[in-house]
Scaffold this motif. Structure first.
Motif, PDB file in Angstrom:
ATOM      1  N   ARG A  35       0.764  -1.283   0.016  1.00 45.96           N
ATOM      2  CA  ARG A  35       0.047  -0.031  -0.048  1.00 45.96           C
ATOM      3  C   ARG A  35       0.934   1.219  -0.105  1.00 45.96           C
ATOM      4  NH1 ARG A  35      -3.056  -3.303   3.381  1.00 45.96           N
ATOM      5  NH2 ARG A  35      -5.208  -3.691   2.243  1.00 45.96           N
ATOM      6  N   VAL A  36       0.175   2.298  -0.498  1.00 52.52           N
ATOM      7  CA  VAL A  36       0.809   3.548  -0.401  1.00 52.52           C
ATOM      8  C   VAL A  36       0.078   4.643   0.130  1.00 52.52           C
ATOM      9  CG1 VAL A  36       0.096   4.534  -2.505  1.00 52.52           C
ATOM     10  CG2 VAL A  36       2.312   5.028  -1.661  1.00 52.52           C
ATOM     11  N   GLN A  37       0.708   5.477   1.014  1.00 53.28           N
ATOM     12  CA  GLN A  37       0.054   6.336   1.777  1.00 53.28           C
ATOM     13  C   GLN A  37       0.633   7.674   1.732  1.00 53.28           C
ATOM     14  OE1 GLN A  37       0.001   4.474   5.920  1.00 53.28           O
ATOM     15  NE2 GLN A  37      -1.543   6.062   6.379  1.00 53.28           N
ATOM     16  N   GLN A  38      -0.279   8.685   1.779  1.00 52.00           N
ATOM     17  CA  GLN A  38       0.360  10.020   1.400  1.00 52.00           C
ATOM     18  C   GLN A  38       0.767  10.667   2.713  1.00 52.00           C
ATOM     19  OE1 GLN A  38      -2.379  12.402  -0.709  1.00 52.00           O
ATOM     20  NE2 GLN A  38      -1.205  12.014  -2.585  1.00 52.00           N
ATOM     21  N   LEU A  45       4.551   7.004   1.856  1.00 46.52           N
ATOM     22  CA  LEU A  45       4.977   5.947   2.658  1.00 46.52           C
ATOM     23  C   LEU A  45       4.784   4.707   1.813  1.00 46.52           C
ATOM     24  CD1 LEU A  45       4.096   6.193   6.379  1.00 46.52           C
ATOM     25  CD2 LEU A  45       6.442   5.907   5.389  1.00 46.52           C
ATOM     26  N   THR A  47       3.940   0.632   2.607  1.00 48.64           N
ATOM     27  CA  THR A  47       3.816  -0.479   3.616  1.00 48.64           C
ATOM     28  C   THR A  47       3.493  -1.740   2.786  1.00 48.64           C
ATOM     29  OG1 THR A  47       1.298  -0.442   3.940  1.00 48.64           O
ATOM     30  CG2 THR A  47       2.388   1.010   5.420  1.00 48.64           C
ATOM     31  N   GLN A  49       2.445  -5.708   3.944  1.00 50.53           N
ATOM     32  CA  GLN A  49       1.718  -6.455   4.821  1.00 50.53           C
ATOM     33  C   GLN A  49       1.324  -7.541   4.408  1.00 50.53           C
ATOM     34  OE1 GLN A  49      -1.967  -4.521   5.644  1.00 50.53           O
ATOM     35  NE2 GLN A  49      -3.009  -6.459   5.984  1.00 50.53           N
ATOM     36  N   GLN A  85       7.514  -0.915   6.632  1.00 50.25           N
ATOM     37  CA  GLN A  85       7.262   0.231   6.261  1.00 50.25           C
ATOM     38  C   GLN A  85       8.407   1.047   5.640  1.00 50.25           C
ATOM     39  OE1 GLN A  85       5.022   2.393   9.332  1.00 50.25           O
ATOM     40  NE2 GLN A  85       6.077   4.218   8.998  1.00 50.25           N
ATOM     41  N   ARG A  91       6.263   0.892  -4.329  1.00 46.34           N
ATOM     42  CA  ARG A  91       5.256  -0.115  -4.747  1.00 46.34           C
ATOM     43  C   ARG A  91       5.899  -1.194  -5.927  1.00 46.34           C
ATOM     44  NH1 ARG A  91      -0.079   2.470  -5.966  1.00 46.34           N
ATOM     45  NH2 ARG A  91       1.487   4.183  -6.650  1.00 46.34           N
ATOM     46  N   LYS A 109      -0.513  -8.150  -3.994  1.00 46.34           N
ATOM     47  CA  LYS A 109      -1.626  -7.122  -4.329  1.00 46.34           C
ATOM     48  C   LYS A 109      -1.114  -5.838  -4.208  1.00 46.34           C
ATOM     49  CE  LYS A 109      -6.537  -8.321  -4.339  1.00 46.34           C
ATOM     50  NZ  LYS A 109      -7.676  -8.508  -3.836  1.00 46.34           N
ATOM     51  N   VAL A 110      -0.977  -5.180  -5.310  1.00 42.00           N
ATOM     52  CA  VAL A 110      -0.519  -3.493  -5.227  1.00 42.00           C
ATOM     53  C   VAL A 110      -1.894  -2.583  -4.951  1.00 42.00           C
ATOM     54  CG1 VAL A 110       0.687  -1.806  -6.137  1.00 42.00           C
ATOM     55  CG2 VAL A 110       1.400  -4.152  -6.391  1.00 42.00           C
ATOM     56  N   HIS A 111      -1.941  -1.800  -4.103  1.00 37.53           N
ATOM     57  CA  HIS A 111      -2.935  -1.028  -3.666  1.00 37.53           C
ATOM     58  C   HIS A 111      -2.538   0.467  -4.115  1.00 37.53           C
ATOM     59  CE1 HIS A 111      -5.515  -4.003  -1.623  1.00 37.53           C
ATOM     60  NE2 HIS A 111      -4.355  -4.488  -1.403  1.00 37.53           N
ATOM     61  N   GLY A 112      -3.361   1.409  -3.883  1.00 32.27           N
ATOM     62  CA  GLY A 112      -3.180   2.780  -3.884  1.00 32.27           C
ATOM     63  C   GLY A 112      -3.563   3.272  -5.317  1.00 32.27           C
ATOM     64  N   PHE A 113      -3.106   4.400  -5.345  1.00 32.32           N
ATOM     65  CA  PHE A 113      -3.682   5.197  -6.754  1.00 32.32           C
ATOM     66  C   PHE A 113      -2.873   4.878  -7.921  1.00 32.32           C
ATOM     67  CE2 PHE A 113      -2.164   7.422  -3.161  1.00 32.32           C
ATOM     68  CZ  PHE A 113      -0.884   8.052  -3.505  1.00 32.32           C
TER      69      PHE A 113
ATOM     70  N   GLU B 279      -8.424   1.966  -0.385  1.00 28.91           N
ATOM     71  CA  GLU B 279      -7.138   1.603  -1.629  1.00 28.91           C
ATOM     72  C   GLU B 279      -6.197   2.868  -1.296  1.00 28.91           C
ATOM     73  OE1 GLU B 279      -6.601  -0.415  -4.677  1.00 28.91           O
ATOM     74  OE2 GLU B 279      -7.058  -1.473  -2.548  1.00 28.91           O
ATOM     75  N   VAL B 306      -8.097   3.990  -9.428  1.00 29.49           N
ATOM     76  CA  VAL B 306      -8.595   3.420  -7.937  1.00 29.49           C
ATOM     77  C   VAL B 306     -10.114   2.828  -8.548  1.00 29.49           C
ATOM     78  CG1 VAL B 306      -9.324   3.477  -5.660  1.00 29.49           C
ATOM     79  CG2 VAL B 306      -7.398   4.521  -6.714  1.00 29.49           C
ATOM     80  N   ARG B 309     -10.195  -0.007 -10.947  1.00 30.18           N
ATOM     81  CA  ARG B 309     -10.125  -1.074 -10.110  1.00 30.18           C
ATOM     82  C   ARG B 309     -11.204  -1.695  -9.637  1.00 30.18           C
ATOM     83  NH1 ARG B 309      -5.171  -0.732  -6.506  1.00 30.18           N
ATOM     84  NH2 ARG B 309      -4.638   1.081  -7.939  1.00 30.18           N
TER      85      ARG B 309
END
Lengths: 113, 367
Positions: A35-38, A45, A47, A49, A85, A91, A109-113, B279, B306, B309
């Motif tokens: 995942r990615v976080q802003q 960031l 992560t 998991q 992290q 990613r 599984k790659v998440h995020g935008f 997401e 997103v 998806r």
């Protein structure tokens, strides 16, 4: 001899079942989630998991840090277990790194935008 | 058209750029058989056009044409209703690209060919023929000029798009998941086939038939015999208005048309929003006007990804790729039932994963 009234009754037994039965719903556990976080500004960031047990997260983190030239840390989360992290959006790099080192792509599984 | 194979791989990209919300799987599905644009091309080329109603079939086409056209036009309008005019123009030539690659056989089939096949397919369905008729009738068509313009506009577009916009890896993954894009490979071969099937001189000759020729012939007769293959896929393209994102202050983004998009997808806004948040690893809220306020800076492109998806996972039917699905909740599990093929499957619950601590810790402690 058993007295029926004294049998312990698990009120959640029924609810647990449907999740266990169908692969689709319960299978989320064995994915590796990236995942990615802003953060503030254009910082992010990443992560990771759900790492399978046979991999040592510490060693993996070390390899990541060296490979991607970024800092990172290992976070202990009550629910998710150990989470790697990393600083910055790593990613795609993580997923290519993992696949190159013999991990199945379908488990990542790659998440995020 | 000689460069077809060259830009074939990038078709997807272009498509993405133009029709903001085409679900790729669907589009890919469609490519090989989309009839309409195909026809136009043939007309523009002028090669196959204006063959009078020489056969009974042709005449039937003539008669039938009046009925089909309005419906199709409406379809198109409905599809592009949200897009601006310019976009509309872009869109069609793109289709061209695909089709000329994949389904030339049908389009290229000229009247003589139909005649040849007529014994076999005496009771041909109209839909196919009607469409072909359109080809030949091109001059009468009102939108002809528009198409010509589009055609001219197309090359420039393509050139642009080829260099720019590498498709994000994430997107590719999605496609892979669905096992899509079966036509990327056969396309070049089929171009050849299309050429061959135009006149098919090899039919009479004694030499060995080449694979592309036979392949083209196969597709041609297949589509002639089963027009439903064509017509069913033509109207199916699934488009949604692009999400309109603007910034509120420096740290929040506003997603203005969530409700519209949700309505179009037939999904509960809550479900969509929950997915977006999990997401993107962020939070937000819906304001008074039904707009979604998202914490963090996001661009339209990102949200689009997103949403794409989301559509792949929760809107399109995994079996038939149709977007006509219903999402219902039973015993805490979401089930997706397809309206068109009747399949029913459970879908993953939306789970937000690990959320790293960002921002000040002191702020969190108060809560």
């Amino acid at each position: 001899m058993s007295v029926q009234n004294l049998n312990s009754f698990d009120p959640f037994a029924e609810d647990g079942d449907p999740l266990g039965d169908s692969q689709d719903v319960g299978s989320q556990a064995d994915y590796i989630h990236i995942r990615v976080q802003q953060r503030n500004g254009r910082k992010t960031l990443t992560t990771l998991q759900g790492l399978p047990k046979q991999y040592d997260p510490k060693k993996l983190l070390k390899a990541f840090k060296k490979e991607f030239a970024c800092n990172g840390t290992l976070v202990d989360d009550e629910k998710m277990g150990q989470v790697i992290q990393l600083q910055g959006d790593q990613r795609t790099k993580i997923s290519t790194f993992l696949t190159e080192n013999g991990m199945e792509k379908s488990t990542i599984k790659v998440h995020g935008f | 058209m000689s460069e077809e194979p060259l830009f074939d791989p990038s078709l997807k990209k272009r498509k993405k750029k133009q029709v903001q919300f085409t679900v790729d799987p669907l589009a890919a599905d469609e490519d090989p058989t989309t009839p309409a644009p195909d026809i136009e091309e043939t007309t523009v080329d002028g090669a196959v056009v204006d063959l009078g109603p020489s056969t009974a079939h042709e005449r039937m086409k003539l008669n039938g044409e009046g009925e089909t056209k309005p419906a199709e036009e409406e379809d198109v309008k409905a599809m592009f209703g949200d897009l601006k005019k310019k976009k509309k123009k872009k869109e069609i030539p793109m289709d061209f690209g695909d089709d000329s690659g994949t389904s030339t056989p049908i389009a290229a089939a000229p009247a003589p060919d139909v005649g040849a096949l007529s014994e076999a397919v005496e009771d041909l369905d109209f839909s196919d023929l009607k469409k072909k008729k359109k080809t030949s009738k091109k001059k009468a068509n009102l939108d002809m000029e528009a198409f010509e313009k589009e055609l001219k506009a197309a090359p420039a577009e393509e050139a642009d798009d080829d260099d720019v916009e590498p498709t994000p890896a994430v997107d590719l993954d999605d496609d892979a998941d669905l096992g899509e894009d079966p036509f990327a490979q056969p396309a070049p071969g089929e171009i050849l086939a299309g050429v061959g099937s135009g006149n098919e001189p090899w039919l009479k000759s004694d030499r060995d038939y080449t694979y592309p020729e036979l392949l083209g012939r196969f597709y041609q007769s297949l589509h002639l015999a089963n027009p439903s293959l064509l017509s069913s896929s033509s109207g199916k393209r699934y488009t949604i208005a692009p999400p309109s994102i603007h910034r509120e202050g420096t740290k929040k983004s506003i997603f203005a048309n969530v409700t519209d998009i949700c309505k179009k997808m037939h999904r509960q806004p809550e479900h969509v929003i929950a997915f977006l948040f999990s997401e993107m690893g962020t939070t937000g809220s819906v304001d008074g006007n039904g707009q979604l306020v998202i914490k963090g800076r996001f661009q339209q492109k990102q949200i689009e990804n997103v949403l794409r998806r989301y559509i792949v996972e929760y809107v399109t039917c995994k079996t038939c790729k149709s977007p006509d699905t219903l999402l219902t909740k039973e015993n805490r599990i979401f089930f997706m039932a397809c309206e068109s093929c009747g399949s029913r499957r459970s879908v993953n619950a939306i789970k937000s994963g690990f959320q790293a601590q960002v921002g000040k810790r002191s702020r969190n402690k108060t809560g």
